[in-house]
Design a protein around this motif. Structure first.
Motif, mmCIF file in Angstrom:
data_model
loop_
_atom_site.group_PDB
_atom_site.id
_atom_site.type_symbol
_atom_site.label_atom_id
_atom_site.label_comp_id
_atom_site.label_asym_id
_atom_site.label_seq_id
_atom_site.Cartn_x
_atom_site.Cartn_y
_atom_site.Cartn_z
ATOM 1 N N THR A 158 0.853 -1.170 0.000
ATOM 2 C CA THR A 158 0.000 0.000 0.000
ATOM 3 C C THR A 158 0.894 1.226 0.000
ATOM 4 O O THR A 158 2.032 1.200 0.464
ATOM 5 C CB THR A 158 -0.900 0.043 1.245
ATOM 6 O OG1 THR A 158 -0.073 0.184 2.407
ATOM 7 C CG2 THR A 158 -1.737 -1.221 1.377
ATOM 8 N N ARG A 159 0.385 2.322 -0.519
ATOM 9 C CA ARG A 159 1.210 3.515 -0.622
ATOM 10 C C ARG A 159 1.645 3.999 0.753
ATOM 11 O O ARG A 159 2.781 4.393 0.955
ATOM 12 C CB ARG A 159 0.443 4.580 -1.400
ATOM 13 C CG ARG A 159 0.146 4.127 -2.818
ATOM 14 C CD ARG A 159 -0.636 5.183 -3.594
ATOM 15 N NE ARG A 159 -0.883 4.692 -4.951
ATOM 16 C CZ ARG A 159 -1.986 4.054 -5.314
ATOM 17 N NH1 ARG A 159 -2.942 3.851 -4.439
ATOM 18 N NH2 ARG A 159 -2.130 3.635 -6.542
ATOM 19 N N ARG A 160 0.697 4.004 1.711
ATOM 20 C CA ARG A 160 1.058 4.478 3.047
ATOM 21 C C ARG A 160 2.101 3.570 3.670
ATOM 22 O O ARG A 160 3.081 4.028 4.254
ATOM 23 C CB ARG A 160 -0.179 4.563 3.943
ATOM 24 C CG ARG A 160 0.167 4.945 5.381
ATOM 25 C CD ARG A 160 -1.072 5.149 6.224
ATOM 26 N NE ARG A 160 -1.666 6.452 5.989
ATOM 27 C CZ ARG A 160 -2.845 6.823 6.450
ATOM 28 N NH1 ARG A 160 -3.588 5.970 7.141
ATOM 29 N NH2 ARG A 160 -3.315 8.033 6.219
ATOM 30 N N LYS A 196 -11.182 13.769 -3.369
ATOM 31 C CA LYS A 196 -11.490 12.348 -3.527
ATOM 32 C C LYS A 196 -12.828 11.962 -2.918
ATOM 33 O O LYS A 196 -13.506 11.058 -3.421
ATOM 34 C CB LYS A 196 -10.365 11.509 -2.910
ATOM 35 C CG LYS A 196 -10.472 10.004 -3.165
ATOM 36 C CD LYS A 196 -9.246 9.277 -2.663
ATOM 37 C CE LYS A 196 -9.308 7.795 -2.994
ATOM 38 N NZ LYS A 196 -8.093 7.070 -2.567
ATOM 39 N N TYR A 208 -0.521 15.720 -0.419
ATOM 40 C CA TYR A 208 0.392 14.593 -0.634
ATOM 41 C C TYR A 208 0.067 13.599 0.468
ATOM 42 O O TYR A 208 0.714 13.530 1.512
ATOM 43 C CB TYR A 208 1.847 15.047 -0.577
ATOM 44 C CG TYR A 208 2.828 13.958 -0.997
ATOM 45 C CD1 TYR A 208 2.752 13.389 -2.268
ATOM 46 C CD2 TYR A 208 3.802 13.500 -0.133
ATOM 47 C CE1 TYR A 208 3.623 12.388 -2.657
ATOM 48 C CE2 TYR A 208 4.683 12.497 -0.518
ATOM 49 C CZ TYR A 208 4.583 11.946 -1.778
ATOM 50 O OH TYR A 208 5.450 10.943 -2.165
ATOM 51 N N GLY A 251 -2.689 9.984 1.733
ATOM 52 C CA GLY A 251 -3.517 8.827 1.447
ATOM 53 C C GLY A 251 -4.632 8.741 2.467
ATOM 54 O O GLY A 251 -4.912 7.669 3.005
ATOM 55 N N THR A 275 -7.894 8.103 4.202
ATOM 56 C CA THR A 275 -8.968 7.171 3.882
ATOM 57 C C THR A 275 -10.319 7.857 4.053
ATOM 58 O O THR A 275 -10.434 8.913 4.690
ATOM 59 C CB THR A 275 -8.915 5.938 4.789
ATOM 60 O OG1 THR A 275 -9.215 6.340 6.138
ATOM 61 C CG2 THR A 275 -7.536 5.273 4.750
ATOM 62 N N GLN A 330 -6.725 14.706 -0.750
ATOM 63 C CA GLN A 330 -6.135 14.486 -2.069
ATOM 64 C C GLN A 330 -7.206 14.321 -3.153
ATOM 65 O O GLN A 330 -8.339 13.917 -2.874
ATOM 66 C CB GLN A 330 -5.222 13.255 -2.033
ATOM 67 C CG GLN A 330 -5.929 11.906 -1.906
ATOM 68 C CD GLN A 330 -6.182 11.478 -0.472
ATOM 69 O OE1 GLN A 330 -6.127 12.265 0.450
ATOM 70 N NE2 GLN A 330 -6.464 10.178 -0.278
ATOM 71 N N ALA A 377 -3.536 8.677 -8.374
ATOM 72 C CA ALA A 377 -3.228 7.759 -7.287
ATOM 73 C C ALA A 377 -2.920 8.568 -6.035
ATOM 74 O O ALA A 377 -2.439 9.701 -6.106
ATOM 75 C CB ALA A 377 -2.014 6.905 -7.656
ATOM 76 N N ASP A 378 -3.240 8.004 -4.859
ATOM 77 C CA ASP A 378 -2.840 8.666 -3.610
ATOM 78 C C ASP A 378 -1.343 8.939 -3.667
ATOM 79 O O ASP A 378 -0.565 8.110 -4.151
ATOM 80 C CB ASP A 378 -3.155 7.783 -2.407
ATOM 81 C CG ASP A 378 -4.646 7.680 -2.127
ATOM 82 O OD1 ASP A 378 -5.433 8.393 -2.787
ATOM 83 O OD2 ASP A 378 -5.035 6.879 -1.249
ATOM 84 N N TYR A 379 -0.930 10.090 -3.160
ATOM 85 C CA TYR A 379 0.460 10.549 -3.215
ATOM 86 C C TYR A 379 0.933 10.758 -4.649
ATOM 87 O O TYR A 379 2.118 10.765 -4.921
ATOM 88 C CB TYR A 379 1.401 9.557 -2.513
ATOM 89 C CG TYR A 379 1.042 9.246 -1.096
ATOM 90 C CD1 TYR A 379 1.397 10.099 -0.050
ATOM 91 C CD2 TYR A 379 0.338 8.077 -0.784
ATOM 92 C CE1 TYR A 379 1.047 9.811 1.256
ATOM 93 C CE2 TYR A 379 -0.007 7.786 0.533
ATOM 94 C CZ TYR A 379 0.342 8.653 1.545
ATOM 95 O OH TYR A 379 -0.009 8.364 2.836
ATOM 96 N N PHE A 432 1.525 4.848 -9.021
ATOM 97 C CA PHE A 432 2.363 5.311 -7.916
ATOM 98 C C PHE A 432 3.700 4.605 -7.954
ATOM 99 O O PHE A 432 4.749 5.199 -7.750
ATOM 100 C CB PHE A 432 1.670 5.052 -6.578
ATOM 101 C CG PHE A 432 2.548 5.267 -5.382
ATOM 102 C CD1 PHE A 432 2.830 6.547 -4.931
ATOM 103 C CD2 PHE A 432 3.116 4.194 -4.712
ATOM 104 C CE1 PHE A 432 3.662 6.748 -3.836
ATOM 105 C CE2 PHE A 432 3.939 4.392 -3.618
ATOM 106 C CZ PHE A 432 4.200 5.672 -3.181
#
Length: 350
Positions: free
Chosen positions: A4-6, A59, A144, A146, A148, A164, A169-171, A258
């Motif tokens: 996951t990005r985070r 978002k 910048y 993610g 939720t 965001q 994509a997140d980030y 990402f």
């Protein structure tokens, strides 16, 4: 399987925490405002005429703002720079990596002026709702980020919250769009436009000065659970394309806007990349060994940025109106040395 990005960003920061930053003067940045407010809150008032009301899409819907905020909390990882660039100091920021007090780094200290350092929050396990509530914010910013949907619902009960965009994509939002949203949210869109235009002009100037970048492929990579390639929406990749490079399709994953995780053996694919920009190449001996056998390595067509580079290492990952000029001064000469393919051309130290 991609992290996951985070989890990736938190994991990377744990692997690569920059050493204590040296006390040095910040480089000036084009368009940076000089009215820093002089307190831990945003300067009272200061909104441009006609700036409010304003509605910002994100978002999870839209957020309407009706007045200039005076207590701003950043739940994203880099938003403080854009705020400082238009003369505002947040009361809370979110730690990513690096050891700067208040998460205000050398490229931003001039813009901070005599403003009070913000409180630093930790998002390793999600946003710290109770600590944010204690700061009594009247604006919460996460660009910048993610954030939720559940976190957004909780944050928006505390204060108007702008998170965001859902278009990336997140980030993965472009730095100029993040800055523009922030400028609108705080009632200083024209001031932010001046800042953004100045930085974009600087990037364009560097691209024009180096036509050899155009058409060459370049990618930013780091050893992380094998090999992690930052995708085309990542700010690091966007910086390369803004300078004229193209993203190598061979490294594009199925869900890799990402970024994408590859096996260490896929390091050999960098043979087909004109310039490889590494973050911490030697953090994984297996990856470094495979890369050392490629022509990309043998011909010196790579840059390695590591925590030994201190402030520059952190700045390279930020991509903000204040960090970009600081990075370009160091980054462009390195890229120019790497892209020529001559192993005798030494890539300069940061």
């Amino acid at each position: 399987m991609n992290p996951t990005r985070r989890r990736f960003l938190v994991g990377l920061s744990a692997l690569a925490v920059a050493p204590a930053l040296a006390a040095c003067g910040a480089d000036s940045s084009p368009g940076a405002a000089t009215d820093t407010g002089g307190s831990g809150a945003a300067g009272a008032g200061g909104a441009e005429e006609g700036a409010f009301p304003v509605t910002i899409a994100h978002k999870y819907g839209e957020t309407e703002l009706t007045a200039a905020p005076t207590r701003i909390v950043c739940v994203g990882l880099t938003e403080q720079d854009a705020l400082l660039a238009v003369g505002l100091v947040p009361v809370g920021v979110t730690k990513w990596f690096g050891d700067a007090k208040g998460a205000i780094f050398p490229w931003a200290t001039e813009a901070l002026g005599d403003g009070a350092l913000p409180q630093v929050l930790d998002s390793a396990n999600g946003v710290e709702i109770e600590k944010i509530a204690a700061l009594a914010p009247d604006l919460i910013i996460g660009q910048y980020a993610g954030v939720t949907e559940k976190e957004y619902a909780l944050l928006s009960k505390l204060a108007p919250t702008v998170v965001q965009s859902g278009e990336y994509a997140d980030y993965g939002m472009p730095w100029e769009e993040m800055a523009t949203n922030i400028g609108a949210a705080v009632g200083r869109p024209a001031a932010m436009r001046t800042v953004v235009d100045g930085v974009k002009a600087l990037v364009a100037e560097q691209a024009a000065a180096h036509p050899e970048f155009a058409g060459k492929t370049a990618a930013c990579i780091t050893p992380y659970e094998g090999l992690f390639v930052y995708g085309p929406e990542d700010p690091r990749s966007r910086m390369l394309t803004d300078l004229g490079f193209t993203f190598p399709e061979i490294l594009q994953g199925d869900d890799g806007e990402f970024g994408v995780s590859l096996s260490a053996e896929r390091t050999a694919d960098l043979e087909q990349v004109d310039v490889a920009v590494w973050l911490d190449l030697n953090a994984d001996k297996a990856v470094a060994s495979v890369f050392g056998k490629t022509d990309t390595s043998k011909e010196g067509r790579f840059v390695d940025i590591s925590d030994a580079d201190g402030d520059y290492y952190v700045a390279h990952s930020w991509a903000t109106p204040l960090s970009i000029p600081y990075v370009l001064e160091r980054y462009v000469p390195q890229l120019a040395a790497a892209v020529d393919g001559d192993p005798d051309t030494e890539v300069p130290a940061a």
